[in-house]
Scaffold this active site. Structure first.
Site, PDB file in Angstrom:
ATOM      1  N   HIS A  54       0.843  -1.190   0.000  1.00  0.00           N
ATOM      2  CA  HIS A  54       0.000   0.000   0.000  1.00  0.00           C
ATOM      3  C   HIS A  54       0.881   1.244   0.000  1.00  0.00           C
ATOM      4  O   HIS A  54       2.104   1.149   0.175  1.00  0.00           O
ATOM      5  CB  HIS A  54      -0.944   0.006   1.208  1.00  0.00           C
ATOM      6  CG  HIS A  54      -0.254  -0.161   2.517  1.00  0.00           C
ATOM      7  ND1 HIS A  54       0.490   0.822   3.093  1.00  0.00           N
ATOM      8  CD2 HIS A  54      -0.176  -1.216   3.358  1.00  0.00           C
ATOM      9  CE1 HIS A  54       0.981   0.392   4.231  1.00  0.00           C
ATOM     10  NE2 HIS A  54       0.606  -0.848   4.423  1.00  0.00           N
TER      11      HIS A  54
HETATM   12  P1  TYD Z   1      -1.611  -2.732   7.389  1.00  0.00           P
HETATM   13  O1  TYD Z   1      -1.198  -1.304   7.496  1.00  0.00           O
HETATM   14  O2  TYD Z   1      -2.257  -3.156   6.097  1.00  0.00           O
HETATM   15  O3  TYD Z   1      -0.370  -3.687   7.670  1.00  0.00           O
HETATM   16  P2  TYD Z   1       1.028  -3.881   6.894  1.00  0.00           P
HETATM   17  O4  TYD Z   1       1.315  -2.636   6.145  1.00  0.00           O
HETATM   18  O5  TYD Z   1       2.005  -4.122   7.956  1.00  0.00           O
HETATM   19  O6  TYD Z   1       0.936  -5.084   6.018  1.00  0.00           O
HETATM   20  O7  TYD Z   1      -2.562  -3.073   8.617  1.00  0.00           O
HETATM   21  C1  TYD Z   1      -3.023  -4.376   8.872  1.00  0.00           C
HETATM   22  C2  TYD Z   1      -4.271  -4.281   9.734  1.00  0.00           C
HETATM   23  O8  TYD Z   1      -3.974  -3.679  11.000  1.00  0.00           O
HETATM   24  C3  TYD Z   1      -5.372  -3.438   9.110  1.00  0.00           C
HETATM   25  O9  TYD Z   1      -6.612  -4.075   9.371  1.00  0.00           O
HETATM   26  C4  TYD Z   1      -5.330  -2.128   9.863  1.00  0.00           C
HETATM   27  C5  TYD Z   1      -4.777  -2.523  11.211  1.00  0.00           C
HETATM   28  N1  TYD Z   1      -3.934  -1.456  11.795  1.00  0.00           N
HETATM   29  C6  TYD Z   1      -4.423  -0.725  12.862  1.00  0.00           C
HETATM   30  O10 TYD Z   1      -5.546  -0.928  13.353  1.00  0.00           O
HETATM   31  N2  TYD Z   1      -3.623   0.256  13.396  1.00  0.00           N
HETATM   32  C7  TYD Z   1      -2.382   0.514  12.896  1.00  0.00           C
HETATM   33  O11 TYD Z   1      -1.679   1.428  13.415  1.00  0.00           O
HETATM   34  C8  TYD Z   1      -1.909  -0.251  11.775  1.00  0.00           C
HETATM   35  C9  TYD Z   1      -0.560   0.007  11.167  1.00  0.00           C
HETATM   36  C10 TYD Z   1      -2.723  -1.216  11.259  1.00  0.00           C
END
Ligand code: TYD
Length: 136
Positions: A54
């Protein structure tokens, strides 16, 4: 200015060496160019797993391999740059509007992320084509 060559960079952090164990510290707006509003970390990541996938509209981040190693691939829509993070006293600064993928996690690695803003799903581009469209 090229975001991948001039803005997103490895920041060397202070390391206080000590026979009892080393120490590294980070203060918002001092060693890194943003205030720290949020901290999160990835752990127990299977070796075959990929995180990220992302981009963020406004968020700035610093990514640190506080334990072990992993690869971060940054993409600004014009090109890609890959960083192997494996030192707890180095962080990768990521500015807004950069697509990132994180993979090849070593066993037991911990990916610490310092973030400039609280969590906001509206700050994400989770669709690569939408991200590219937004850059134009
Ligand atoms: P995501 O940012 O997609 O993870 P990564 O980039 O590490 O693969 O987040 C994964 C899940 O966690 C998504 O459902 C959102 C949640 N999340 C939070 O609730 N708070 C946060 O600070 C972060 C980074 C993610």
């Amino acid at each position: 200015m090229n975001k991948l060559d001039d803005v997103c960079k490895i920041i060397s952090l202070n390391k206080i060496p000590d026979a009892r164990g080393n120490l590294t510290f980070i203060e918002g707006n001092k060693q890194i160019p943003f205030p720290i509003e949020r901290v999160y970390y990835l752990y127990d990541v299977p070796a075959s797993s990929s995180r990220g996938g992302h981009a963020h509209k406004n968020l700035q981040q610093l990514i640190i391999a506080v334990s072990g190693s992993f690869t971060v691939v940054l993409d600004d829509g014009n090109g890609k740059k890959s960083f192997r993070l494996n030192k707890p006293y180095e962080g990768l600064y990521i500015c807004p509007m950069i697509w990132r993928e994180i993979h090849d996690f070593s066993s037991g690695s911990v990916c610490l992320v310092l973030a400039s803003l609280e969590y906001d799903e509206n700050d994400y581009y989770r669709d690569y084509n939408e991200f590219i469209k937004a850059l134009q």
